[in-house]
Design an enzyme around this catalytic site. Structure first.
Site, short mmCIF file in Angstrom:
data_model
loop_
_atom_site.label_atom_id
_atom_site.label_comp_id
_atom_site.label_asym_id
_atom_site.label_seq_id
_atom_site.Cartn_x
_atom_site.Cartn_y
_atom_site.Cartn_z
N CYS A 10 206.93 43.91 74.72
CA CYS A 10 206.40 45.36 75.12
C CYS A 10 206.04 45.35 76.58
O CYS A 10 205.10 44.43 76.93
CB CYS A 10 205.20 45.52 74.19
SG CYS A 10 204.18 47.04 74.93
N CYS A 48 200.84 49.72 71.20
CA CYS A 48 201.25 51.09 71.63
C CYS A 48 201.46 52.00 70.59
O CYS A 48 201.47 53.19 70.63
CB CYS A 48 202.50 51.10 72.32
SG CYS A 48 202.64 50.04 73.78
N LYS A 82 190.01 42.32 78.11
CA LYS A 82 189.11 41.42 77.47
C LYS A 82 189.24 39.88 77.70
O LYS A 82 188.39 39.18 78.29
CB LYS A 82 189.03 41.76 75.99
CG LYS A 82 187.60 41.41 75.15
CD LYS A 82 187.74 41.98 73.88
CE LYS A 82 186.71 41.06 73.15
NZ LYS A 82 186.87 41.35 71.72
N HIS A 103 187.98 55.01 80.54
CA HIS A 103 187.52 56.15 79.70
C HIS A 103 186.68 56.89 80.62
O HIS A 103 186.80 58.28 80.42
CB HIS A 103 186.87 55.69 78.51
CG HIS A 103 187.71 54.57 77.86
ND1 HIS A 103 187.46 53.54 77.48
CD2 HIS A 103 189.21 54.86 77.15
CE1 HIS A 103 188.08 52.74 76.76
NE2 HIS A 103 189.44 53.70 76.85
N HIS A 151 185.27 51.91 78.47
CA HIS A 151 184.94 51.27 79.84
C HIS A 151 185.28 52.12 81.03
O HIS A 151 185.27 53.17 80.71
CB HIS A 151 186.07 49.93 79.87
CG HIS A 151 187.24 50.32 79.62
ND1 HIS A 151 188.14 51.19 80.65
CD2 HIS A 151 188.36 50.01 78.90
CE1 HIS A 151 189.40 51.31 80.12
NE2 HIS A 151 189.51 50.61 78.96
N HIS A 204 202.07 45.79 76.95
CA HIS A 204 201.25 44.71 76.26
C HIS A 204 201.63 43.19 76.47
O HIS A 204 200.91 42.28 76.14
CB HIS A 204 200.77 44.88 74.66
CG HIS A 204 200.00 46.14 74.67
ND1 HIS A 204 200.74 47.56 74.55
CD2 HIS A 204 198.72 46.38 74.52
CE1 HIS A 204 199.65 48.64 74.23
NE2 HIS A 204 198.56 47.90 74.36
N LYS A 249 195.19 44.27 85.54
CA LYS A 249 194.69 45.29 84.61
C LYS A 249 193.50 44.87 84.08
O LYS A 249 193.46 43.65 83.82
CB LYS A 249 196.08 45.26 83.36
CG LYS A 249 196.14 46.64 83.03
CD LYS A 249 197.19 46.79 81.69
CE LYS A 249 197.20 47.80 80.83
NZ LYS A 249 198.31 48.06 80.02
N1 MSP Z 1 194.21 57.34 71.36
C1 MSP Z 1 195.33 57.57 72.70
C2 MSP Z 1 194.88 58.98 73.17
C3 MSP Z 1 195.39 60.05 72.22
S1 MSP Z 1 195.18 61.47 72.91
C4 MSP Z 1 195.86 62.61 71.99
C5 MSP Z 1 194.88 56.48 73.49
N2 MSP Z 1 193.59 56.08 73.69
S2 MSP Z 1 193.00 54.84 74.78
O1 MSP Z 1 191.70 54.81 74.30
O2 MSP Z 1 193.88 54.08 74.99
O3 MSP Z 1 192.72 55.94 76.00
C6 MSP Z 1 193.63 55.99 77.18
C7 MSP Z 1 193.09 56.71 78.17
O4 MSP Z 1 191.81 56.18 78.65
C8 MSP Z 1 194.04 56.87 79.31
O5 MSP Z 1 194.97 57.85 79.15
C9 MSP Z 1 192.90 57.24 80.45
O6 MSP Z 1 192.46 58.45 80.34
C10 MSP Z 1 191.91 56.10 79.97
N3 MSP Z 1 192.08 54.90 80.51
C11 MSP Z 1 192.11 53.79 79.97
N4 MSP Z 1 192.34 52.76 80.82
C12 MSP Z 1 192.21 53.19 82.09
C13 MSP Z 1 192.38 52.57 83.27
N5 MSP Z 1 192.21 51.30 83.59
N6 MSP Z 1 192.01 53.50 84.26
C14 MSP Z 1 192.24 54.74 84.20
N7 MSP Z 1 192.34 55.46 83.07
C15 MSP Z 1 192.04 54.52 81.82
O7 MSP Z 1 195.59 56.18 74.38
#
Ligand code: MSP
Length: 634
Positions: free
Chosen positions: A144, A130, A299, A22, A19, A147, A296
């Site tokens: 949590c 988490c 889904k 990412h 999304h 979540h 936030k």
């Molecule tokens: N798999 C772990 C990370 C391991 S790194 C060694 C993880 N994955 S995640 O899919 O949840 O991705 C988290 C990351 O996605 C956040 O730290 C950020 O980079 C990005 N984001 C996810 N949601 C976000 C927002 N709503 N806003 C900005 N960035 C966000 O955690």
């Protein structure tokens, strides 16, 4: 070491598709990588997917498939998305890759041999979302905090990493390297965590409970905890311990993350590195969260913003520009399509787009489509030339501070100075008298040169648009040479061919306004007189699935559909112009179930399908989530 840049994004969980969050982190990494590449740094840009752990098993089970199949599918969605967003990563890592599995086992063995991993008993509250244990005081009303779900109580024997041993070292390292974690608010957050005694980290899961993970090298009955597995990706990708890339790039490591994963990166990772005898990374760069309507993305709220939809609707460069311009690195930002469109129209279509088209049009009109010679400087040029030089220096330092929104503001200030230069120099007046020819040429030269500088400065942010500006200036590609050149005023070569292209950024209308106009148009067909609720309640509307579909002989409008609405029925629907029978089989539709049967072209129809006008034809009603067959529509 100075000319080396290693930038990483988090590796994303494969439990759900990508999304906008990412996309943001990855595009920030891309802008940095492009900038440093152009500045002559040896650059390595890493992204990938995190594929082990409970979370993935849960998602795979829900999708009725195996964790590996599920991981393959979602990982491919991430991998395929990046080129669509012009992301130029050098490597895409998956934690299921063999080289990664080996590196994790190597590090585990090393830390174990050093005596920093021991066996013990664990009990506590575990949040699957988490993938970590919580101590009671971290929970909010027993839930949590991230979540809002109740963690499960778990008690088991496990392996522990002696993280506590490195607490004092970490505190000292952060004090000695004040920008180790930045911006400062996040450094302070980590220091606040470290004010309490650090507990040792549970780094294993018994295979009896979770087998989807990397087996510990010293005990076959256990797999590694996902974070201990995932963080190591950053060195696997470089070929730790003996590949050249590792030696070259690790000292320049810049991690990019959002605030959600500050603790694993700010505490687990540096202490793991220390225990394994590896130098710490250089910087941990932490940004805020994209929220939608102040909440936030989730889904269940149905407010997840999909990057490809925005890109397809408004274009890639506007999308990249908006993300980088709107978010102040470190703080949360609210996403709204309306402000996206506003920015597109004002910053891109008006400011930059108009400057480019005005300048190029004048160069074609007054200078026969060629870059003219600059032979007649005047005092009025000083402001423009100095502003160009200052912009280059300021943008450079914004990059070092990771203030990318500020870099864009700085470039836009220069765009405004250039627009002002046009107004002040009035080239159209100079063009009226041939005596002013040398001065007119100089003014146009300066404008074209400003465009070149702007194009190079925006190129890490909007590579496609930068290239289009360069094409119009007759410059073939934005190489390192060009980037170096922008430090000098006067690089554009007289005689280069100038070419006019279509508008860089056409103005767009905010969709909601368009929808309003449509709605109004539809109201030309007046709303029917009010009815009582009881009258409406007589209508029984249900979900059905189309089992079979065929054309109706001698009718170009009707289709005969066999549907399952909890029972099998035949209905006749006037959608033959909009759908072919083959498109319809398996589709879930909305049907008025208690309409008296009617004969259409000799066929009895036992219900009526609902569809809406798109302006170009009919579209079947669809659902945000998969409904049950026969479910009543309320
Ligand atoms: N798999 C772990 C990370 C391991 S790194 C060694 C993880 N994955 S995640 O899919 O949840 O991705 C988290 C990351 O996605 C956040 O730290 C950020 O980079 C990005 N984001 C996810 N949601 C976000 C927002 N709503 N806003 C900005 N960035 C966000 O955690």
């Amino acid at each position: 070491m100075d000319k080396v840049y290693f930038v990483t994004t988090p590796i994303y969980y494969v439990n759900a598709p990508p999304h906008i969050g990412h996309a943001y982190t990855t595009i920030v990494a891309d802008v940095l990588a492009r900038h440093y590449r152009l500045s002559g740094y040896r650059t390595f840009f890493l992204t990938g997917t995190d594929e082990h752990g409970d979370k993935i098993v849960e998602a795979a089970t829900e999708a009725n498939t195996s964790p590996k199949d599920f991981a393959d599918r979602i990982s491919a969605q991430f991998r395929n998305l990046w080129p669509e967003l012009a992301v130029t990563n050098d490597y895409f890592i998956r934690t299921t890759d063999t080289n990664h599995v080996e590196t994790v086992r190597l590090i585990l063995q090393k830390v174990h041999d050093a005596g920093d991993i021991y066996f013990g008993k664990y009990e506590g509250y575990y949040c699957i979302g988490c993938e970590r244990f919580y101590v009671e005081k971290e929970l909010v009303d027993g839930l949590c905090p991230d979540h809002q779900t109740a963690p499960v109580y778990r008690e088991e024997n496990n392996y522990f990493f002696r993280m506590s041993k490195y607490q004092d070292w970490l505190i000292q390292h952060i004090h000695e390297n004040p920008d180790f974690i930045r911006p400062e608010r996040y450094k302070n957050e980590v220091l606040a965590f470290l004010r309490d005694p650090l507990e040792d980290l549970c780094i294993s899961r018994p295979k009896s409970r979770l087998s989807w993970g990397i087996t510990l090298p010293f005990d076959d009955n256990y797999v590694t905890y996902v974070w201990f597995d995932a963080l190591i990706n950053y060195i696997t990708a470089l070929g730790y311990p003996d590949r050249e890339d590792y030696r070259v790039f690790w000292p320049g490591a810049q991690h990019l993350i959002a605030k959600d994963i500050l603790k694993p990166h700010g505490i687990y990772w540096p202490t793991m590195l220390k225990a394994a005898g590896i130098e710490p990374f250089r910087h941990l760069n932490v940004h805020g969260y994209w929220v939608v309507d102040q909440s936030k993305m989730s889904k269940s709220l149905g407010n997840v913003i999909k990057p490809l939809e925005l890109k397809d609707k408004y274009g890639l460069d506007p999308f990249r520009y908006f993300l980088l311009r709107e978010m102040v690195f470190g703080l949360d930002s609210n996403f709204s399509e309306e402000s996206f469109v506003q920015r597109l129209n004002s910053d891109l279509a008006n400011d930059l787009g108009n400057l480019v088209s005005r300048t190029i049009t004048m160069a074609v009109k007054y200078c026969e489509g060629k870059v003219p010679e600059s032979t007649s400087p005047s005092d009025g040029d000083g402001v423009l030339i100095e502003s160009g030089g200052k912009t280059i220096a300021d943008v450079e330092s914004c990059f070092h501070e990771l203030a990318l929104h500020k870099a864009l503001i700085t470039i836009w200030d220069f765009i405004n100075v250039t627009n002002k230069y046009i107004v002040e120099q009035e080239p159209w007046k100079l063009a009226k008298d041939p005596v002013n020819r040398p001065r007119l040429d100089t003014v146009i030269y300066n404008l074209l040169e400003s465009l070149r500088i702007i194009a190079v400065l925006v190129s890490p942010f909007m590579p496609g648009s930068a290239q289009r500006i360069m094409n119009q200036l007759g410059v073939e590609n934005t190489s390192v040479q060009d980037y170096e050149n922008i430090r000098r005023w006067g690089c554009l070569i007289p005689g280069n061919r100038i070419a006019v292209e279509d508008a860089l950024f056409p103005r767009v209308k905010y969709e909601k306004e368009a929808e309003k106009a449509d709605a109004k148009r539809n109201l030309v067909e007046p709303v029917k007189p009010a009815i009582e609720y009881g009258d409406f309640d007589k209508v029984d509307i249900r979900v059905a699935r189309i089992i079979d579909a065929e054309t109706v002989p001698n009718s170009n409008k009707l289709l005969k559909l066999k549907i399952d609405i909890g029972e099998e029925r035949t209905i006749v629907a006037g959608i033959a112009k909009d759908y072919t029978p083959k498109d319809l089989i398996g589709k879930k539709i909305v049907v008025v179930a208690n309409l008296k049967p009617a004969k259409l072209m000799g066929i009895d129809s036992h219900g009526m399908l609902l569809a809406a006008d798109t302006g170009k034809g009919l579209t079947l009603l669809s659902f945000a989530e998969d409904p049950i067959i026969g479910a009543k529509i309320r």
